[in-house]
Design an enzyme around this catalytic site. Structure first.
Site, PDB file in Angstrom:
ATOM      1  CG  ASP A 190      74.582  43.419 116.121  1.00 46.49           C
ATOM      2  OD1 ASP A 190      75.375  42.684 115.500  1.00 46.49           O
ATOM      3  OD2 ASP A 190      73.911  44.318 115.574  1.00 46.49           O
ATOM      4  CG  ASP A 230      74.328  42.839 108.624  1.00 44.91           C
ATOM      5  OD1 ASP A 230      73.260  42.517 109.174  1.00 44.91           O
ATOM      6  OD2 ASP A 230      75.272  43.373 109.231  1.00 44.91           O
TER       7      ASP A 230
HETATM    8  C1  GLA Z   1      75.087  44.852 111.884  1.00 43.93           C
HETATM    9  C2  GLA Z   1      75.795  43.556 112.219  1.00 43.93           C
HETATM   10  C3  GLA Z   1      77.160  43.861 112.795  1.00 43.93           C
HETATM   11  C4  GLA Z   1      77.954  44.664 111.817  1.00 43.93           C
HETATM   12  C5  GLA Z   1      77.199  45.925 111.451  1.00 43.93           C
HETATM   13  C6  GLA Z   1      77.894  46.680 110.349  1.00 43.93           C
HETATM   14  O1  GLA Z   1      74.741  45.538 113.022  1.00 43.93           O
HETATM   15  O2  GLA Z   1      75.036  42.786 113.075  1.00 43.93           O
HETATM   16  O3  GLA Z   1      77.829  42.657 113.107  1.00 43.93           O
HETATM   17  O4  GLA Z   1      78.208  43.913 110.684  1.00 43.93           O
HETATM   18  O5  GLA Z   1      75.885  45.641 111.028  1.00 43.93           O
HETATM   19  O6  GLA Z   1      77.219  47.813 109.985  1.00 43.93           O
END
Ligand code: GLA
Length: 728
Positions: A549, A479
């Site tokens: 997301d 990420d």
């Molecule tokens: C980001 C990712 C999510 C999740 C969060 C965790 O927003 O896109 O899918 O993994 O971080 O903090």
């Protein structure tokens, strides 16, 4: 596929069964662009830039008369200073302060296959006979600089991959302020520009606009390819649709700051330049050094946007995505993020795992919150050690338990980040990007590690791999949850600060290369707050990307439709989540959520233990159905049939490579009383073959030319239908 140079007409012709790309050398040794498009069998040399004397169009110093001017010449790699007043593909500052360089054609070579791009992701070949590469060298005699323009043509793909090298053969250093990966001049024609813009939870929204006179810049200055402007554009004829017309795609294989400059001049010529963002960019290129740009992948289609996307999808599946995951069916997964957020323990996790097993899901992914005492997003990034006691049995045993149940085990990392509240930051406050004496801006309560630094990368690599070495892990979600500010590296001298953003990317790529080489069995999925770094650069290392997301099925129609323009379906992570949706509060049926997520790499991201018996039954059916048709859905030919950007209904379909199977999805956002009676025509089937469709036997020609009615009883909001077809 061939590349040949015609000495008589002084033209280069790159040609395969689909396309031709033509370059010419003008009388003053300027390299000019002649053509890119559908294959030309034999180019006569007839099409040449017309000589004309125009007032205020200067003639280069050695021009034989007043008829030649760079002001209007379609240059292959335009500079500035000798009468081309349009946007340049490069901007170099020499020791004497001059920005005037005069690059003329010098020589060429043709190479079998495709050389790698040092330190950068790029298309590759597995055998030398898959592609051929032309390298044209331009020289500026006075400054002793060389530009090496590289063009690769592949067998069987309507693609030219371009990149540029600047070689400094002088005794002095030169400051590079812009060096594009490609520049192309389109002769007079009306063009539309298609691009993918958006923001967090709203990535890759498709915009189509007319190219007007003047300059338009599409870029990212955010330190990543960004949610806001994907490094992809298409230039199309105004009449081009999904199924017909000329379309040119340009996709930069890069994950950092990028720019595309589109300029239409008063003579109706359009120039399109793509590359590293020149904003705040400067690179000191020392004597004897070479600078390599990222690669731009240029695709042509004479049959509209669907064909353009098919070329990108096949090309990326065969010549960009590497490793064990290449062309392999990807596992279905359950991710605990939207199910638990930070609030999980062994018991909760194992309950989800048990449900997942019962439903046929193949992998469990433990998301954020397992390390360094992190219980919210204020702490611990940079401390990649397991939080003791959070998973009572420990991660190693958890992994074992999950594997014993027959599921794979995946885990989340955010390696490029550092929390102020972390042991790493307390020990090394200078490891975060930042300007001495100034505060640092926070993004999601965190700072960005200076990945241009070897010591920083080594530390994180060591921490990360000590987890990967100890615990059996099948999948990693990588990420990156903020954009870059205060971009400054304390290890670099003042005149090198304009290099930080690009050095960061080179550092990231070096890290990833080492990681994927040393852990070939791990499946990597990249993520940046969803799809903030969905680009071809990262796909070279990580074959999947978390698309957004935003898991709302309706929002996903646009996001996935836009993404599919350039990126393969097998690279798009797509999850069914709970309702009301956590991003939009919308309630959509489980069937529709499934039908949207199945049009990508299917996963689930909700608390499976909270579902009713009926819901579990439905999910089990979805998973089973998906696994049965996964080859078709991940690697079939994807056709966009109806655009969510143009109306209430969306439709797309997948056709197997042998055209014997297909899956059609139809979605309606809002219901309407007395709704129009809608028909849908299919594509890509075999005309003369019969297909089993909706309980009947129907020939391909009928389904493609007459089509069928969408059930008028399809009522209610956010509804969808799915049809599976098989040749009989
Ligand atoms: C980001 C990712 C999510 C999740 C969060 C965790 O927003 O896109 O899918 O993994 O971080 O903090």
């Amino acid at each position: 596929m061939t590349i040949f140079f015609d000495k008589k007409t002084k033209t280069f012709h790159l040609q395969n069964a689909q396309i031709s790309y033509l370059l010419g050398i003008e009388e003053n040794n300027s390299l000019v662009h002649l053509y890119f498009g559908k294959k030309i069998k034999n180019y006569s040399g007839n099409y040449r830039y017309p000589r004309t004397d125009r007032s205020f169009s200067p003639n280069p110093p050695d021009a034989s008369d007043r008829l030649l001017s760079l002001d209007t010449l379609p240059l292959e790699f335009p500079g500035n200073g000798f009468g081309d007043f349009r946007e340049p593909a490069y901007n170099l500052k020499l020791k004497n302060g001059s920005r005037i360089t005069d690059f003329r054609y010098d020589s060429y070579k043709i190479i079998a296959g495709k050389p790698t791009l040092e330190g950068l992701p790029a298309l590759y070949v597995e055998a030398e006979n898959e592609a051929e590469t032309l390298v044209v060298t331009l020289k500026d005699t006075l400054s002793k600089l060389q530009l090496k323009l590289s063009y690769t043509i592949y067998k069987g793909f309507a693609v030219i991959a371009r990149s540029t090298q600047l070689v400094n053969d002088s005794q002095d250093s030169v400051e590079v302020n812009r060096l594009a990966s490609q520049s192309i001049d389109f002769p007079n024609r009306e063009l539309d520009l298609i691009h993918l813009n958006g923001s967090w939870a709203k990535e890759r929204q498709l915009t189509r606009e007319k190219v007007n006179t003047g300059i338009k810049v599409l870029d990212s200055k955010r330190g990543s390819s960004s949610h806001h402007q994907n490094p992809f554009v298409a230039l199309v004829d105004p009449t081009t649709t999904e199924f017909q017309g000329d379309a040119y795609g340009i996709n930069l294989v890069y994950s950092g700051n990028h720019e595309t400059v589109i300029q239409k001049d008063p003579y109706d010529q359009t120039r399109v330049i793509t590359g590293l963002n020149s904003f705040n960019f400067s690179w000191q290129l020392g004597a004897g050094e070479t600078f390599q740009t990222p690669e731009a992948v240029m695709v042509y289609s004479s049959n509209g946007l669907n064909e353009l996307s098919h070329t990108y999808h096949d090309l990326y599946n065969h010549h960009l995505i590497r490793g064990e995951a290449k062309l392999k069916e990807r596992p279905t997964l359950i991710n605990n993020w939207e199910a638990t957020y930070f609030d999980f323990n062994e018991e909760k996790v194992m309950k989800i795992v048990e449900e997942a097993k019962a439903l046929g899901i193949e992998m469990f992914v433990l998301d954020d919150g397992w390390f360094g005492g992190r219980e919210d997003d204020f702490t611990s990034l940079g401390d990649w050690t397991e939080t003791e006691g959070k998973i009572a049995c420990g991660l190693e045993n958890l992994s074992q338990k999950i594997h014993e149940k027959g599921l794979k085990f995946g885990i989340w990392f955010e390696p490029e980040m550092i929390s102020e509240d972390s042991d790493l930051f307390r020990a090394h406050p200078d490891w975060a990007l930042g300007v001495p004496g100034r505060g640092r801006s926070l993004g999601r309560n965190q700072f960005v590690l200076d990945f241009s630094r070897q010591d920083v990368r080594d530390n994180i690599y060591q921490q990360m791999t000590s987890i990967l070495d100890r615990i059996p892990i099948d999948y990693v979600k990588w990420d990156m949850n903020r954009n870059m500010t205060e971009v400054y590296s304390v290890l670099l001298d003042s005149e090198n600060q304009g290099e930080v953003s690009h050095r960061y990317m080179l550092g990231l790529y070096e890290f990833l290369e080492k990681l994927v080489t040393n852990y070939p069995e791990i499946l990597f999925e990249s993520c940046s707050g969803g799809g903030g770094r969905f680009d071809a650069g990262l796909l070279y290392y990580m074959p999947q990307t978390w698309t957004s997301d935003n898991t709302d099925a309706v929002a996903r129609l646009k996001i996935q439709y836009g993404t599919s323009l350039a990126y393969p379906i097998s690279s798009m992570g797509a999850h069914v989540s709970a309702i009301p949706n956590h991003q939009t509060e919308r309630k959509t049926s489980l069937a529709t959520r499934g039908n949207v997520a199945m049009s990508g790499v299917l996963g689930y991201e909700l608390d499976l233990t909270q579902l009713s018996t009926e819901e579990k039954k439905e999910i089990k059916e979805q998973v089973n159905f998906y696994k049965q048709h996964r080859q078709l859905l991940q690697f079939g030919t994807f056709y966009r049939l109806k655009s969510p950007f143009e109306g209430n209904d969306t439709a797309w379909m997948f056709v197997s490579k042998n055209q014997e199977e297909a899956m059609v999805f139809y979605y309606r956002v809002l219901t309407e009383a007395s709704a129009p009676l809608t028909t849908l025509k299919l594509v890509g089937l075999l005309e003369d073959e019969n297909y089993e469709f909706d309980g009947k036997m129907i020939a391909g020609d009928e389904l493609m030319n007459i089509g069928f009615y969408i059930n008028p009883e399809l009522s209610g909001d956010y509804v969808s239908q799915r049809f599976y077809l098989r040749k009989v």
